[in-house]
Write a protein that holds these residues in place. Structure first.
Motif, PDB file in Angstrom:
ATOM      1  N   ASP A  13       0.851  -1.182   0.000  1.00 14.94           N
ATOM      2  CA  ASP A  13       0.000   0.000   0.000  1.00 14.94           C
ATOM      3  C   ASP A  13       0.892   1.239   0.000  1.00 14.94           C
ATOM      4  O   ASP A  13       2.061   1.173   0.391  1.00 14.94           O
ATOM      5  CB  ASP A  13      -0.892  -0.032   1.249  1.00 14.94           C
ATOM      6  N   THR A  17       1.317   3.834   4.484  1.00 19.64           N
ATOM      7  CA  THR A  17       2.268   2.729   4.622  1.00 19.64           C
ATOM      8  C   THR A  17       3.675   3.173   4.236  1.00 19.64           C
ATOM      9  O   THR A  17       4.638   2.945   4.970  1.00 19.64           O
ATOM     10  CB  THR A  17       1.842   1.526   3.763  1.00 19.64           C
ATOM     11  N   THR A  46      -2.957   0.836  -4.624  1.00 24.39           N
ATOM     12  CA  THR A  46      -3.497   1.970  -3.882  1.00 24.39           C
ATOM     13  C   THR A  46      -4.937   2.262  -4.266  1.00 24.39           C
ATOM     14  O   THR A  46      -5.327   2.132  -5.429  1.00 24.39           O
ATOM     15  CB  THR A  46      -2.643   3.229  -4.125  1.00 24.39           C
ATOM     16  N   ASN A  47      -5.706   2.678  -3.271  1.00 21.11           N
ATOM     17  CA  ASN A  47      -7.078   3.122  -3.493  1.00 21.11           C
ATOM     18  C   ASN A  47      -7.144   4.623  -3.745  1.00 21.11           C
ATOM     19  O   ASN A  47      -8.231   5.178  -3.824  1.00 21.11           O
ATOM     20  CB  ASN A  47      -7.944   2.802  -2.264  1.00 21.11           C
ATOM     21  N   THR A  74      -3.707   1.087  -9.471  1.00 24.63           N
ATOM     22  CA  THR A  74      -4.607   1.935  -8.693  1.00 24.63           C
ATOM     23  C   THR A  74      -6.071   1.566  -8.918  1.00 24.63           C
ATOM     24  O   THR A  74      -6.440   0.971  -9.933  1.00 24.63           O
ATOM     25  CB  THR A  74      -4.428   3.426  -9.065  1.00 24.63           C
ATOM     26  N   TYR A 149      -9.223   8.054   5.965  1.00 18.71           N
ATOM     27  CA  TYR A 149      -7.805   7.918   5.631  1.00 18.71           C
ATOM     28  C   TYR A 149      -7.022   8.913   6.464  1.00 18.71           C
ATOM     29  O   TYR A 149      -7.597   9.754   7.165  1.00 18.71           O
ATOM     30  CB  TYR A 149      -7.557   8.126   4.127  1.00 18.71           C
ATOM     31  N   LYS A 179      -9.689  -1.868  -3.402  1.00 21.50           N
ATOM     32  CA  LYS A 179      -9.563  -2.674  -2.194  1.00 21.50           C
ATOM     33  C   LYS A 179     -10.783  -2.437  -1.318  1.00 21.50           C
ATOM     34  O   LYS A 179     -11.264  -1.310  -1.241  1.00 21.50           O
ATOM     35  CB  LYS A 179      -8.287  -2.267  -1.434  1.00 21.50           C
ATOM     36  N   GLY A 203      -0.052  -3.230   4.532  1.00 24.51           N
ATOM     37  CA  GLY A 203      -0.849  -2.016   4.512  1.00 24.51           C
ATOM     38  C   GLY A 203      -1.258  -1.552   5.888  1.00 24.51           C
ATOM     39  O   GLY A 203      -1.133  -2.285   6.876  1.00 24.51           O
ATOM     40  N   ASP A 205      -4.450  -0.358   6.515  1.00 22.28           N
ATOM     41  CA  ASP A 205      -5.899  -0.501   6.663  1.00 22.28           C
ATOM     42  C   ASP A 205      -6.230  -1.967   6.899  1.00 22.28           C
ATOM     43  O   ASP A 205      -6.043  -2.804   6.016  1.00 22.28           O
ATOM     44  CB  ASP A 205      -6.610   0.008   5.406  1.00 22.28           C
ATOM     45  N   ASP A 208      -9.391  -3.068   4.423  1.00 23.91           N
ATOM     46  CA  ASP A 208      -9.211  -2.942   2.975  1.00 23.91           C
ATOM     47  C   ASP A 208      -7.911  -3.550   2.470  1.00 23.91           C
ATOM     48  O   ASP A 208      -7.878  -4.175   1.413  1.00 23.91           O
ATOM     49  CB  ASP A 208      -9.284  -1.465   2.570  1.00 23.91           C
ATOM     50  N   ASP A 209      -6.821  -3.375   3.206  1.00 23.60           N
ATOM     51  CA  ASP A 209      -5.530  -3.918   2.782  1.00 23.60           C
ATOM     52  C   ASP A 209      -5.378  -5.372   3.204  1.00 23.60           C
ATOM     53  O   ASP A 209      -5.252  -6.273   2.376  1.00 23.60           O
ATOM     54  CB  ASP A 209      -4.374  -3.104   3.380  1.00 23.60           C
TER      55      ASP A 209
END
Length: 264
Positions: A13, A17, A46-47, A74, A149, A179, A203, A205, A208-209
């Motif tokens: 991530d 990160t 990455t989101n 992405t 975030y 993600k 990551g 998260d 999500d990660d």
């Protein structure tokens, strides 16, 4: 979890990160150099929806990260791919700096809504326009649904609450492309030629990660930087393979423990 093979791919991530806005996580650049000496393929997943891939790469290089554009996957790329597959004309509810990644996509008379993190556009008038499109049958494509975030001045709302608001108001469900969707991780892995059981995700998260990667069959390492909050590791089942203080510590664990056949 099935017996692991030799680790062949590491997904990393970015925001939270390796860096937070224009500040690198301490030691992250050197840790990445150490990881590159290992016999693994690295991809950066990455989101982020606030900037196009080109701008993101410029930011990372200014922070002295040695990263190539084709190593970055992405959620904007994934969203564009879905728009092209569905052959729709989206209302692009994304930050202006992300529009570059949608160049060439027709947006006149929109019949779909693509929504990412767009703080400058999250106002009643714009959200109401998206609401009316979705109410008339336009599909909602969520670039991701992160709750929040990390910014330098603290935590900030992600696109998730706004996507959920549209879903609630229109009694529909968005298609999520970033993600933690399994397809996102598998697509990121596709160019590596590696199987999920040969890959690991790092990551900040937990859901999500780490949760997303582990649901796709990978291992997940949660780092206590970025958006991490005490107790996050208890929010998913199975728990993260490992929780550690930072990306450099995660790299140390990989180099010391996971480069031969392993069975965590």
């Amino acid at each position: 979890m099935a017996a692991r093979r030799i680790l062949k791919a590491v997904l990393v991530d970015l925001s939270g990160t390796l860096h937070i806005e224009d500040t690198a996580i301490p030691g992250a650049q050197e840790a990445l150099k150490r990881l590159r000496k290992a016999p693994v393929v690295i991809r950066f997943v990455t989101n982020t929806t606030k900037e196009c891939k080109k701008t993101l790469l410029e930011r990372l290089r200014k922070l002295h990260f040695e990263i190539e554009e084709d190593e970055i996957f992405t959620s904007l790329t994934a969203a564009r791919n879905l728009v092209e597959q569905k052959n729709v004309r989206p209302m692009l509810l994304v930050d202006d700096s992300a529009l570059h990644d949608f160049e060439g996509i027709a947006t006149h008379n929109p019949n779909a809504v693509v929504i990412g993190l767009a703080p400058e556009h999250f106002n009643y008038q714009t959200m109401n326009k998206a609401f009316r499109l979705a109410l008339d049958g336009a599909p909602i494509i969520a670039i991701h649904k992160a709750r929040y975030y990390k910014k330098k001045d603290g935590l900030a709302l992600g696109p998730g609450p706004f996507v959920t608001g549209l879903e609630y108001a229109t009694d529909t469900k968005a298609t999520v492309v970033g993600k933690p969707e399994k397809t996102f991780f598998l697509e990121a892995l596709r160019s590596t030629g590696c199987k999920p059981e040969e890959a690991l995700m790092i990551g900040d998260d937990c859901r999500d990660d780490v949760g997303g990667a582990q649901n796709a069959g990978m291992l997940g390492i949660l780092v206590k930087t970025g958006k991490y909050r005490i107790g996050d590791e208890a929010k998913i089942k199975p728990a993260p393979y490992l929780t550690c203080d930072s990306f450099p510590e995660a790299v140390d664990h990989i180099l010391n423990n996971l480069l031969n056949e392993f069975h965590p």
